[in-house]
Design a protein around this motif. Structure first.
Motif, PDB file in Angstrom:
ATOM      1  N   GLN A  22      18.119  26.635 -17.403  1.00  0.00           N
ATOM      2  CA  GLN A  22      19.054  27.304 -16.505  1.00  0.00           C
ATOM      3  C   GLN A  22      18.367  28.485 -15.818  1.00  0.00           C
ATOM      4  N   SER A  23      17.239  28.925 -16.364  1.00  0.00           N
ATOM      5  CA  SER A  23      16.506  30.055 -15.800  1.00  0.00           C
ATOM      6  C   SER A  23      15.426  29.570 -14.841  1.00  0.00           C
ATOM      7  N   LYS A  24      15.459  30.081 -13.636  1.00  0.00           N
ATOM      8  CA  LYS A  24      14.472  29.703 -12.622  1.00  0.00           C
ATOM      9  C   LYS A  24      13.061  30.077 -13.081  1.00  0.00           C
ATOM     10  N   GLU A  25      12.908  31.251 -13.709  1.00  0.00           N
ATOM     11  CA  GLU A  25      11.588  31.710 -14.151  1.00  0.00           C
ATOM     12  C   GLU A  25      11.023  30.816 -15.253  1.00  0.00           C
ATOM     13  N   HIS A  26      11.844  30.492 -16.258  1.00  0.00           N
ATOM     14  CA  HIS A  26      11.363  29.652 -17.354  1.00  0.00           C
ATOM     15  C   HIS A  26      10.968  28.266 -16.830  1.00  0.00           C
ATOM     16  N   LYS A  27      11.757  27.749 -15.902  1.00  0.00           N
ATOM     17  CA  LYS A  27      11.452  26.438 -15.328  1.00  0.00           C
ATOM     18  C   LYS A  27      10.149  26.475 -14.538  1.00  0.00           C
ATOM     19  N   GLN A  28       9.912  27.561 -13.793  1.00  0.00           N
ATOM     20  CA  GLN A  28       8.657  27.694 -13.049  1.00  0.00           C
ATOM     21  C   GLN A  28       7.458  27.711 -13.992  1.00  0.00           C
ATOM     22  N   VAL A  29       7.579  28.434 -15.093  1.00  0.00           N
ATOM     23  CA  VAL A  29       6.484  28.495 -16.072  1.00  0.00           C
ATOM     24  C   VAL A  29       6.258  27.102 -16.661  1.00  0.00           C
ATOM     25  N   PHE A  30       7.335  26.420 -17.040  1.00  0.00           N
ATOM     26  CA  PHE A  30       7.212  25.063 -17.585  1.00  0.00           C
ATOM     27  C   PHE A  30       6.513  24.146 -16.580  1.00  0.00           C
ATOM     28  N   ASN A  31       6.938  24.192 -15.317  1.00  0.00           N
ATOM     29  CA  ASN A  31       6.345  23.337 -14.290  1.00  0.00           C
ATOM     30  C   ASN A  31       4.861  23.633 -14.096  1.00  0.00           C
ATOM     31  N   ALA A  32       4.487  24.904 -14.123  1.00  0.00           N
ATOM     32  CA  ALA A  32       3.073  25.270 -13.972  1.00  0.00           C
ATOM     33  C   ALA A  32       2.248  24.715 -15.129  1.00  0.00           C
ATOM     34  N   LEU A  33       2.841  24.716 -16.322  1.00  0.00           N
ATOM     35  CA  LEU A  33       2.107  24.250 -17.498  1.00  0.00           C
ATOM     36  C   LEU A  33       2.071  22.734 -17.627  1.00  0.00           C
ATOM     37  N   THR A  34       2.846  22.022 -16.828  1.00  0.00           N
ATOM     38  CA  THR A  34       2.744  20.556 -16.858  1.00  0.00           C
ATOM     39  C   THR A  34       1.482  20.097 -16.150  1.00  0.00           C
ATOM     40  N   ALA A  35       0.985  20.905 -15.230  1.00  0.00           N
ATOM     41  CA  ALA A  35      -0.177  20.514 -14.430  1.00  0.00           C
ATOM     42  C   ALA A  35      -1.504  20.798 -15.133  1.00  0.00           C
ATOM     43  N   GLU A  36      -1.582  21.928 -15.843  1.00  0.00           N
ATOM     44  CA  GLU A  36      -2.860  22.290 -16.450  1.00  0.00           C
ATOM     45  C   GLU A  36      -2.669  23.279 -17.595  1.00  0.00           C
ATOM     46  N   TRP A  37      -3.746  23.433 -18.384  1.00  0.00           N
ATOM     47  CA  TRP A  37      -3.779  24.439 -19.438  1.00  0.00           C
ATOM     48  C   TRP A  37      -4.006  25.790 -18.781  1.00  0.00           C
ATOM     49  N   MET A  38      -3.221  26.799 -19.208  1.00  0.00           N
ATOM     50  CA  MET A  38      -3.364  28.141 -18.646  1.00  0.00           C
ATOM     51  C   MET A  38      -3.176  29.180 -19.741  1.00  0.00           C
ATOM     52  N   THR A  39      -3.864  30.315 -19.585  1.00  0.00           N
ATOM     53  CA  THR A  39      -3.675  31.444 -20.499  1.00  0.00           C
ATOM     54  C   THR A  39      -2.500  32.275 -20.002  1.00  0.00           C
ATOM     55  N   LYS A  40      -2.039  33.190 -20.843  1.00  0.00           N
ATOM     56  CA  LYS A  40      -0.936  34.061 -20.450  1.00  0.00           C
ATOM     57  C   LYS A  40      -1.318  34.893 -19.232  1.00  0.00           C
ATOM     58  N   LEU A  43      -1.119  32.794 -16.167  1.00  0.00           N
ATOM     59  CA  LEU A  43       0.284  32.555 -15.812  1.00  0.00           C
ATOM     60  C   LEU A  43       0.925  33.790 -15.185  1.00  0.00           C
ATOM     61  N   ASP A  44       0.668  34.970 -15.787  1.00  0.00           N
ATOM     62  CA  ASP A  44       1.205  36.216 -15.227  1.00  0.00           C
ATOM     63  C   ASP A  44       0.788  36.371 -13.775  1.00  0.00           C
ATOM     64  N   GLU A  45      -0.478  36.070 -13.499  1.00  0.00           N
ATOM     65  CA  GLU A  45      -1.011  36.220 -12.142  1.00  0.00           C
ATOM     66  C   GLU A  45      -0.378  35.206 -11.181  1.00  0.00           C
ATOM     67  N   VAL A  46      -0.292  33.956 -11.607  1.00  0.00           N
ATOM     68  CA  VAL A  46       0.261  32.904 -10.749  1.00  0.00           C
ATOM     69  C   VAL A  46       1.751  33.116 -10.503  1.00  0.00           C
ATOM     70  N   MET A  47       2.490  33.469 -11.543  1.00  0.00           N
ATOM     71  CA  MET A  47       3.943  33.612 -11.435  1.00  0.00           C
ATOM     72  C   MET A  47       4.353  34.927 -10.779  1.00  0.00           C
ATOM     73  N   GLY A  48       3.563  35.963 -10.970  1.00  0.00           N
ATOM     74  CA  GLY A  48       3.920  37.260 -10.408  1.00  0.00           C
ATOM     75  C   GLY A  48       4.875  38.055 -11.277  1.00  0.00           C
ATOM     76  N   PHE A  49       5.073  37.636 -12.517  1.00  0.00           N
ATOM     77  CA  PHE A  49       5.908  38.368 -13.476  1.00  0.00           C
ATOM     78  C   PHE A  49       5.377  38.104 -14.880  1.00  0.00           C
ATOM     79  N   ASP A  50       5.810  38.939 -15.833  1.00  0.00           N
ATOM     80  CA  ASP A  50       5.377  38.774 -17.218  1.00  0.00           C
ATOM     81  C   ASP A  50       6.050  37.531 -17.802  1.00  0.00           C
ATOM     82  N   VAL A  51       5.246  36.588 -18.290  1.00  0.00           N
ATOM     83  CA  VAL A  51       5.773  35.311 -18.764  1.00  0.00           C
ATOM     84  C   VAL A  51       5.972  35.267 -20.279  1.00  0.00           C
ATOM     85  N   GLU A  52       5.853  36.394 -20.955  1.00  0.00           N
ATOM     86  CA  GLU A  52       5.943  36.425 -22.423  1.00  0.00           C
ATOM     87  C   GLU A  52       7.247  35.798 -22.931  1.00  0.00           C
TER      88      GLU A  52
END
Length: 169
Positions: A22-40, A43-52
């Motif tokens: 239901q959260s746009k941010e959580h879904k964006q993080v999930f979608n980014a991680l379906t494509a490739e392995w990423m560190t926190k 992810l912070d840099e790509v998303m533009g917010f803290d993904v913790e």
């Protein structure tokens, strides 16, 4: 790499999944991680917010694979993340009354159910781990108790038992 299917056997497993997506941010993080392995940090840099928080929720839902990235000489190793599932298959049956209760519990603001969650956590902390015993003491159905436990960051559902998460002990 072939992707896996998440099989949902218990309707209460829908609670964290519905909350996550239901959260746009959580879904964006999930979608980014379906494509490739990423560190926190990536992810912070790509998303533009803290993904913790997103990583914690996805981990709690069992949707993350975690491994250590081999560092370059002189650097520290970092955890990297990847989504572990690309499909879901629901394999359960429940009444519409139970389903509506689960959906309502999922989207009820935390503030409105925090007392119930605290009561459940207190029961488990005091040694009451059995689902049948918890349903009697809270005067709720087993499905409701499992769903409520899945709203808690401190509890884990283990079949017909609840336990406190290791980091909370």
């Amino acid at each position: 790499m072939p992707r896996r299917t998440r099989i949902i056997n218990d309707p209460s497993e829908l609670v964290p999944l519905l909350q996550t997506f239901q959260s746009k941010e959580h879904k964006q993080v999930f979608n980014a991680l379906t494509a490739e392995w990423m560190t926190k940090s990536q992810l912070d840099e790509v998303m533009g917010f803290d993904v913790e928080e997103s990583l914690n929720i996805l981990k709690r839902c069992g949707l993350l694979e975690i491994q250590w990235r081999m560092p370059k000489p002189g650097e520290k190793p970092e955890k990297e993340y990847h989504s572990s599932y690309s499909k879901a298959q629901a394999n359960f049956q429940c009444s519409f009354e139970d389903l509506s209760e689960i959906i309502t519990l999922t989207f009820t603001p935390y503030e409105e159910i925090k007392d119930l969650i605290r009561d459940l956590e207190r029961e488990v902390e005091n040694g009451n781990h059995s689902m049948s015993s918890l349903t009697r003491s809270l005067n709720r159905s087993p499905l409701y108790v499992r769903s409520l436990a899945r709203r808690s960051d401190r509890l884990t559902v283990m079949g017909q038992r609840l336990k406190m998460n290791e980091e909370d002990k």
